[in-house]
Scaffold this motif. Sequence first.
Motif, PDB file in Angstrom:
ATOM      1  N   MET A   1       0.842  -1.189   0.000  1.00  0.00           N
ATOM      2  CA  MET A   1       0.000   0.000   0.000  1.00  0.00           C
ATOM      3  C   MET A   1       0.885   1.250   0.000  1.00  0.00           C
ATOM      4  O   MET A   1       1.818   1.351   0.784  1.00  0.00           O
ATOM      5  N   THR A   2       0.596   2.178  -0.878  1.00  0.00           N
ATOM      6  CA  THR A   2       1.344   3.428  -0.942  1.00  0.00           C
ATOM      7  C   THR A   2       0.956   4.315   0.228  1.00  0.00           C
ATOM      8  O   THR A   2      -0.224   4.496   0.518  1.00  0.00           O
ATOM      9  N   ARG A   3       1.949   4.853   0.884  1.00  0.00           N
ATOM     10  CA  ARG A   3       1.723   5.753   2.017  1.00  0.00           C
ATOM     11  C   ARG A   3       1.579   7.178   1.514  1.00  0.00           C
ATOM     12  O   ARG A   3       2.352   7.652   0.685  1.00  0.00           O
ATOM     13  N   ARG A   4       0.554   7.878   2.025  1.00  0.00           N
ATOM     14  CA  ARG A   4       0.290   9.258   1.619  1.00  0.00           C
ATOM     15  C   ARG A   4       0.794  10.207   2.712  1.00  0.00           C
ATOM     16  O   ARG A   4       0.413  10.083   3.875  1.00  0.00           O
ATOM     17  N   ILE A   5       1.625  11.161   2.303  1.00  0.00           N
ATOM     18  CA  ILE A   5       2.203  12.142   3.210  1.00  0.00           C
ATOM     19  C   ILE A   5       1.637  13.514   2.866  1.00  0.00           C
ATOM     20  O   ILE A   5       1.662  13.929   1.701  1.00  0.00           O
ATOM     21  N   LEU A   6       1.148  14.224   3.866  1.00  0.00           N
ATOM     22  CA  LEU A   6       0.683  15.599   3.703  1.00  0.00           C
ATOM     23  C   LEU A   6       1.850  16.528   4.019  1.00  0.00           C
ATOM     24  O   LEU A   6       2.438  16.445   5.100  1.00  0.00           O
ATOM     25  N   VAL A   7       2.205  17.385   3.061  1.00  0.00           N
ATOM     26  CA  VAL A   7       3.297  18.347   3.228  1.00  0.00           C
ATOM     27  C   VAL A   7       2.688  19.739   3.269  1.00  0.00           C
ATOM     28  O   VAL A   7       2.061  20.172   2.301  1.00  0.00           O
ATOM     29  N   VAL A   8       2.875  20.435   4.401  1.00  0.00           N
ATOM     30  CA  VAL A   8       2.271  21.752   4.595  1.00  0.00           C
ATOM     31  C   VAL A   8       3.388  22.777   4.787  1.00  0.00           C
ATOM     32  O   VAL A   8       4.093  22.753   5.799  1.00  0.00           O
TER      33      VAL A   8
ATOM     34  N   LEU B   1      10.093  12.729  -1.561  1.00  0.00           N
ATOM     35  CA  LEU B   1       9.181  11.687  -1.098  1.00  0.00           C
ATOM     36  C   LEU B   1       8.616  10.861  -2.256  1.00  0.00           C
ATOM     37  O   LEU B   1       8.520   9.638  -2.169  1.00  0.00           O
ATOM     38  N   LYS B   2       8.250  11.527  -3.342  1.00  0.00           N
ATOM     39  CA  LYS B   2       7.708  10.807  -4.502  1.00  0.00           C
ATOM     40  C   LYS B   2       8.743   9.855  -5.091  1.00  0.00           C
ATOM     41  O   LYS B   2       8.408   8.741  -5.498  1.00  0.00           O
ATOM     42  N   ALA B   3      10.012  10.285  -5.139  1.00  0.00           N
ATOM     43  CA  ALA B   3      11.077   9.431  -5.669  1.00  0.00           C
ATOM     44  C   ALA B   3      11.247   8.172  -4.817  1.00  0.00           C
ATOM     45  O   ALA B   3      11.698   7.144  -5.319  1.00  0.00           O
ATOM     46  N   ALA B   4      10.849   8.259  -3.544  1.00  0.00           N
ATOM     47  CA  ALA B   4      10.944   7.104  -2.647  1.00  0.00           C
ATOM     48  C   ALA B   4       9.660   6.281  -2.645  1.00  0.00           C
ATOM     49  O   ALA B   4       9.532   5.325  -1.877  1.00  0.00           O
ATOM     50  N   GLY B   5       8.685   6.675  -3.471  1.00  0.00           N
ATOM     51  CA  GLY B   5       7.467   5.884  -3.613  1.00  0.00           C
ATOM     52  C   GLY B   5       6.271   6.348  -2.802  1.00  0.00           C
ATOM     53  O   GLY B   5       5.234   5.687  -2.800  1.00  0.00           O
ATOM     54  N   TYR B   6       6.397   7.479  -2.125  1.00  0.00           N
ATOM     55  CA  TYR B   6       5.266   8.002  -1.357  1.00  0.00           C
ATOM     56  C   TYR B   6       4.321   8.787  -2.259  1.00  0.00           C
ATOM     57  O   TYR B   6       4.739   9.386  -3.243  1.00  0.00           O
ATOM     58  N   ASP B   7       3.058   8.810  -1.893  1.00  0.00           N
ATOM     59  CA  ASP B   7       2.067   9.685  -2.502  1.00  0.00           C
ATOM     60  C   ASP B   7       2.105  10.961  -1.671  1.00  0.00           C
ATOM     61  O   ASP B   7       2.171  10.887  -0.441  1.00  0.00           O
ATOM     62  N   VAL B   8       2.077  12.124  -2.296  1.00  0.00           N
ATOM     63  CA  VAL B   8       2.229  13.385  -1.573  1.00  0.00           C
ATOM     64  C   VAL B   8       1.055  14.308  -1.868  1.00  0.00           C
ATOM     65  O   VAL B   8       0.658  14.483  -3.017  1.00  0.00           O
ATOM     66  N   VAL B   9       0.507  14.889  -0.802  1.00  0.00           N
ATOM     67  CA  VAL B   9      -0.509  15.933  -0.903  1.00  0.00           C
ATOM     68  C   VAL B   9       0.154  17.202  -0.395  1.00  0.00           C
ATOM     69  O   VAL B   9       0.714  17.211   0.707  1.00  0.00           O
ATOM     70  N   GLU B  10       0.113  18.271  -1.188  1.00  0.00           N
ATOM     71  CA  GLU B  10       0.770  19.523  -0.819  1.00  0.00           C
ATOM     72  C   GLU B  10      -0.254  20.589  -0.460  1.00  0.00           C
ATOM     73  O   GLU B  10      -1.312  20.674  -1.078  1.00  0.00           O
ATOM     74  N   ALA B  11       0.108  21.415   0.549  1.00  0.00           N
ATOM     75  CA  ALA B  11      -0.734  22.542   0.946  1.00  0.00           C
ATOM     76  C   ALA B  11       0.156  23.708   1.369  1.00  0.00           C
ATOM     77  O   ALA B  11       1.224  23.496   1.945  1.00  0.00           O
ATOM     78  N   GLY B  12      -0.307  24.929   1.082  1.00  0.00           N
ATOM     79  CA  GLY B  12       0.463  26.134   1.369  1.00  0.00           C
ATOM     80  C   GLY B  12       0.295  26.688   2.764  1.00  0.00           C
ATOM     81  O   GLY B  12       1.055  27.564   3.182  1.00  0.00           O
TER      82      GLY B  12
ATOM     83  N   GLU C   1      -7.483   9.935   3.423  1.00  0.00           N
ATOM     84  CA  GLU C   1      -6.586   9.244   4.338  1.00  0.00           C
ATOM     85  C   GLU C   1      -5.151   9.717   4.111  1.00  0.00           C
ATOM     86  O   GLU C   1      -4.686   9.792   2.983  1.00  0.00           O
ATOM     87  N   VAL C   2      -4.474  10.080   5.203  1.00  0.00           N
ATOM     88  CA  VAL C   2      -3.043  10.378   5.156  1.00  0.00           C
ATOM     89  C   VAL C   2      -2.364   9.539   6.224  1.00  0.00           C
ATOM     90  O   VAL C   2      -2.970   9.201   7.241  1.00  0.00           O
ATOM     91  N   HIS C   3      -1.113   9.205   5.978  1.00  0.00           N
ATOM     92  CA  HIS C   3      -0.385   8.329   6.888  1.00  0.00           C
ATOM     93  C   HIS C   3       0.636   9.072   7.734  1.00  0.00           C
ATOM     94  O   HIS C   3       1.122   8.537   8.729  1.00  0.00           O
ATOM     95  N   ALA C   4       0.987  10.304   7.324  1.00  0.00           N
ATOM     96  CA  ALA C   4       1.913  11.137   8.088  1.00  0.00           C
ATOM     97  C   ALA C   4       1.797  12.568   7.573  1.00  0.00           C
ATOM     98  O   ALA C   4       1.310  12.808   6.468  1.00  0.00           O
ATOM     99  N   VAL C   5       2.270  13.502   8.402  1.00  0.00           N
ATOM    100  CA  VAL C   5       2.220  14.924   8.065  1.00  0.00           C
ATOM    101  C   VAL C   5       3.581  15.547   8.337  1.00  0.00           C
ATOM    102  O   VAL C   5       4.199  15.279   9.368  1.00  0.00           O
TER     103      VAL C   5
END
Length: 122
Positions: free
Chosen positions: A1-8, A22-33, A46-50
């Motif tokens: 399962m791909t882990r989703r990381i929220l980057v704020v 993170l993407k190069a290491a296989g993570y899914d990334v959600v970005e926010a300003g 669902e996010v797995h870490a922030v």
Amino acid sequence: MTRRILVVDDSPSVRRMVAMTLKAAGYDVVEAGDGVEALEKVAGAEVHAVLTDQNMPRMDGLTFIREFRADASRHRIPIVFLSTESEGEIKERARAAGAIGWMVKPFDQAKLLSVMSRVVAA
């Protein structure tokens, strides 16, 4: 399962660098300003870490953590600060709000990946 990381982070260049690492290491990334945008983007998702910065417009990192943690389903999601600030008081306030770790900018890519690997496996 791909882990989703929220980057704020309010810095587009920092977000881009973190996301690329993170993407190069296989993570899914959600970005926010900022915290407001982050809460909007993860509503119902669902996010797995922030990873969050502290100093941002509209909603800073500490306020974001408190708001994020207000949802009981998010109590166990690991949150790591990625900030230029490194004073003891802000670190204590971050831990009290729910952060589990701290990284200082500029960050080392290998260290970032090591930290994220540990926190998403926990």
